[in-house]
Design an enzyme around this catalytic site. Structure first.
Site, PDB file in Angstrom:
ATOM      1  N   SER A  37     -12.608 -20.661 -82.258  1.00  0.00           N
ATOM      2  CA  SER A  37     -11.863 -19.405 -82.414  1.00  0.00           C
ATOM      3  C   SER A  37     -12.291 -18.607 -83.642  1.00  0.00           C
ATOM      4  O   SER A  37     -11.943 -17.438 -83.771  1.00  0.00           O
ATOM      5  CB  SER A  37     -10.353 -19.684 -82.487  1.00  0.00           C
ATOM      6  OG  SER A  37     -10.011 -20.324 -83.694  1.00  0.00           O
ATOM      7  N   LYS A  81      -6.963 -19.298 -88.988  1.00  0.00           N
ATOM      8  CA  LYS A  81      -6.974 -17.910 -88.507  1.00  0.00           C
ATOM      9  C   LYS A  81      -6.913 -16.950 -89.702  1.00  0.00           C
ATOM     10  O   LYS A  81      -6.615 -17.345 -90.826  1.00  0.00           O
ATOM     11  CB  LYS A  81      -5.771 -17.641 -87.601  1.00  0.00           C
ATOM     12  CG  LYS A  81      -5.740 -18.433 -86.299  1.00  0.00           C
ATOM     13  CD  LYS A  81      -6.768 -17.955 -85.316  1.00  0.00           C
ATOM     14  CE  LYS A  81      -6.623 -18.655 -83.969  1.00  0.00           C
ATOM     15  NZ  LYS A  81      -6.968 -20.094 -84.039  1.00  0.00           N
TER      16      LYS A  81
END
Length: 216
Positions: A128, A164
């Site tokens: 990701s 993230k």
């Protein structure tokens, strides 16, 4: 969380040391050999004890994970003191001069990260954050700091962890991946208390070496 006995702590430390070095869990036989157990049944008993005392978690498929990942990847003081690069002499950055060989000390992790006592690493699983050059198997370097708006970091939410970019607003927190194939994670204001910041991203180590974050 209950305290461990000396033998249980030794078993736990052995697990931590093995995973740090090999990036995988040891087999029951490997643990039995390392700890001098005559039977692998002893390994099972210690595993069960660590689960009951909440140092480990066991999923429905029988796989174990550490309840607190920072126990595993936080570098120990004695580890830091032995990780160094020797400085073997001087070299000019001006006109050509004769090389001078000498023992001028060492470069340590503290030279790369001045606040090394607050720094730890985690191994990455997933893609990701691939647009930041972070891939499965890379080791991200994190500092135990709060995240500012726009910082990349590791957070725990609802008992799960993720790496993230955090966008912090009064309307909530948006955890943004660096891969268009993954969706944002939205955390509403009423759920803030369930978010735990594990660390701010400082850089990562891949097959190409050390990559530092572009922000301070």
């Amino acid at each position: 969380m209950a305290d461990l006995t000396n033998k249980q702590q030794q078993f736990y430390n052995t697990l931590i040391g093995y995973v740090r070095k090999h990036f995988r869990w040891p087999t029951y036989r490997e643990l039995a050999d390392r700890l001098g157990f005559s039977s692998e049944n002893s390994v099972t008993q210690y595993y069960n004890t660590l689960v009951s005392k909440q140092f480990l978690k066991k999923d429905s498929q029988g796989n174990y994970t550490f309840t607190n990942p920072t126990d595993v990847w936080m570098a120990r003081d004695e580890d830091r003191s032995t990780r160094s690069i020797p400085i073997l002499g001087e070299i000019t950055a001006g006109t050509m001069e004769e090389a001078i060989e000498a023992d001028l000390g060492e470069i340590t992790i503290g030279d790369f990260f001045p606040n090394a006592s607050n720094v730890f690493g985690l191994r990455v699983k997933g893609d990701s954050m691939k647009d930041l050059g972070i891939s499965t198997g890379d080791r991200v370097i994190l500092s135990k700091k709060e995240l500012r708006d726009g910082d990349v970091g590791a957070v725990m939410y609802n008992g799960e962890t993720t790496l993230k970019r955090a966008h912090v607003r009064k309307s909530g927190v948006r955890l943004e991946p660096a891969n268009p194939d993954h969706d944002d994670i939205i955390i509403e204001p009423g759920e803030f208390e369930e978010v735990r910041v594990l660390g701010k991203y400082l850089g990562h180590i891949s097959e190409d070496g050390l990559v530092k974050a572009s922000y301070n």
